[in-house]
Scaffold this active site. Structure first.
Site, PDB file in Angstrom:
ATOM      1  N   SER A 185      19.926   2.076  17.620  1.00 21.32           N
ATOM      2  CA  SER A 185      19.285   3.387  17.495  1.00 21.32           C
ATOM      3  C   SER A 185      17.778   3.214  17.513  1.00 21.32           C
ATOM      4  O   SER A 185      17.223   2.445  16.717  1.00 21.32           O
ATOM      5  CB  SER A 185      19.720   4.060  16.194  1.00 21.32           C
TER       6      SER A 185
ATOM      7  N   GLY B 163      15.673   5.805  17.072  1.00 20.61           N
ATOM      8  CA  GLY B 163      15.148   7.023  16.469  1.00 20.61           C
ATOM      9  C   GLY B 163      15.048   8.153  17.477  1.00 20.61           C
ATOM     10  O   GLY B 163      15.959   8.390  18.272  1.00 20.61           O
ATOM     11  N   ALA B 164      13.914   8.829  17.477  1.00 24.88           N
ATOM     12  CA  ALA B 164      13.721   9.975  18.371  1.00 24.88           C
ATOM     13  C   ALA B 164      13.702   9.573  19.837  1.00 24.88           C
ATOM     14  O   ALA B 164      13.854  10.426  20.714  1.00 24.88           O
ATOM     15  CB  ALA B 164      12.421  10.690  18.018  1.00 24.88           C
TER      16      ALA B 164
ATOM     17  N   ASP C  11      25.388   7.139  11.203  1.00 28.40           N
ATOM     18  CA  ASP C  11      26.818   6.948  10.974  1.00 28.40           C
ATOM     19  C   ASP C  11      27.634   7.846  11.904  1.00 28.40           C
ATOM     20  O   ASP C  11      28.678   7.443  12.418  1.00 28.40           O
ATOM     21  CB  ASP C  11      27.151   7.248   9.522  1.00 28.40           C
TER      22      ASP C  11
ATOM     23  N   GLY D 111      15.911   7.664  21.378  1.00 33.79           N
ATOM     24  CA  GLY D 111      17.236   7.571  21.967  1.00 33.79           C
ATOM     25  C   GLY D 111      18.018   6.385  21.442  1.00 33.79           C
ATOM     26  O   GLY D 111      17.717   5.836  20.369  1.00 33.79           O
TER      27      GLY D 111
END
Length: 315
Positions: free
Chosen positions: A220, A222-223, A252, A225
């Protein structure tokens, strides 16, 4: 069926506030309590998507009893292991602009006998599982090698393992070759011991963790992608989120979407991105249902934006 293992579960209490002022008496505009812990959240997202899931977790005290009851209300079979300590309670404060302040309790210690009971509970239910998702930090009393032992035992039973943890627990478990690991950007940087400034840096770090034992890496960013690096190739997916209400449990939800969609390939990555994006637009740690999901496009190795700078570079 997706079996989840949460060594340090929690009750998650969320309060939505008009503003956070230190030292003041604040009145919540809304509040809720949810069963929590990373593996528990995966089970909740799997159940919300209409799939069967069993949650293995140590449960103690009245907090543990409430957690088991809440899991049942979510359609999740709770395979609770009784412990002497009390299940922890975490607090999340949400401001109108989406800013979160979280207070996470340490949680109870786990004895050697209780740790072995957790491993036995997983073994007893692993034959029916398509995936075993082992998630979260280890509580006091469990050594960093505990996840490695769980992965090794589960592989001997023929199960596939998805692991979402960090630090020494992740490093130790890599030696037992988990099928999927799910770090965020900071955890990915920590695992390889260097900062990550671009998507290309994250791809290189994920490839290194595959060389060290991970079957595939779902990262991940974050913002920016999510990234999937596996034997079949490298894939990148992102989507636009208009407003963030709460990011509690979003990672999760992503893992749940990924596993429920098969746990490999671009279609599973698209499901992961969609579940995470839907989760951040819901209150507290509410998990998305199929009606909330909008699958994004995923690009393959040749089109991955390697030079794109990460919005929040990982230290």
């Amino acid at each position: 069926m997706i079996l989840t293992v949460t060594p340090n579960p929690s009750l998650d209490r969320t309060y939505e506030l008009p503003g956070l002022v230190r030292g003041a008496v604040l009145r919540a505009a809304a509040d809720r309590v949810d069963p929590g812990g990373k593996g528990v959240n995966v089970s909740r997202a799997v159940a919300a998507a209409g799939h069967r899931t069993v949650a293995v977790a140590p449960l103690g005290g009245p907090e543990g009893a409430l957690l088991a009851r809440l899991l049942g209300e979510h359609g999740i079979e709770a395979a609770g292991v009784e412990i002497a300590g009390s299940t922890r309670v975490n607090i999340t404060l949400v401001e109108p602009d989406g800013t979160l302040t979280k207070v996470n309790a340490t949680g109870p210690g786990i004895t050697a006998a209780e740790a072995e009971s957790l491993l036995e509970a997983v073994r007893a239910r692993s034959a029916a599982a398509d995936w075993i998702a082992c998630c979260g930090s280890l509580p006091r009393g469990l050594p960093p090698q505990w996840y490695a032992e769980l992965v090794a035992r589960s592989h001997r039973a023929g199960a596939r393992i998805a692991l979402d943890t960090s630090g020494r627990a992740l490093t130790a478990a890599l030696r037992e070759h988990p099928d999927v690991i799910k770090p965020n950007a900071q955890e990915l940087a920590e695992a390889v011991g260097r900062p990550l400034a671009t998507v290309g840096d994250a791809v290189e770090a994920a490839a290194e963790l595959r060389e060290r034992g991970a079957g595939s890496v779902l990262a991940s960013l974050g913002a920016d992608g999510q990234l999937l690096v596996e034997a079949s190739g490298t894939y990148f997916g992102s989507t636009c989120v208009e407003s963030v209400r709460s990011n509690v449990g979003a990672g999760d939800a992503s893992l749940a979407g990924f596993l429920a969609a098969g746990g490999a390939g671009p279609a599973a990555l698209a499901a992961a991105v969609a579940h995470g994006a839907a989760a951040v637009q819901l209150p507290g740690s509410v998990m998305p249902t199929p009606a909330d999901i909008d699958l994004p496009a995923v690009v393959t190795t040749s089109d991955v934006p390697l030079d794109r700078a990460l919005t929040e570079p990982a230290p």
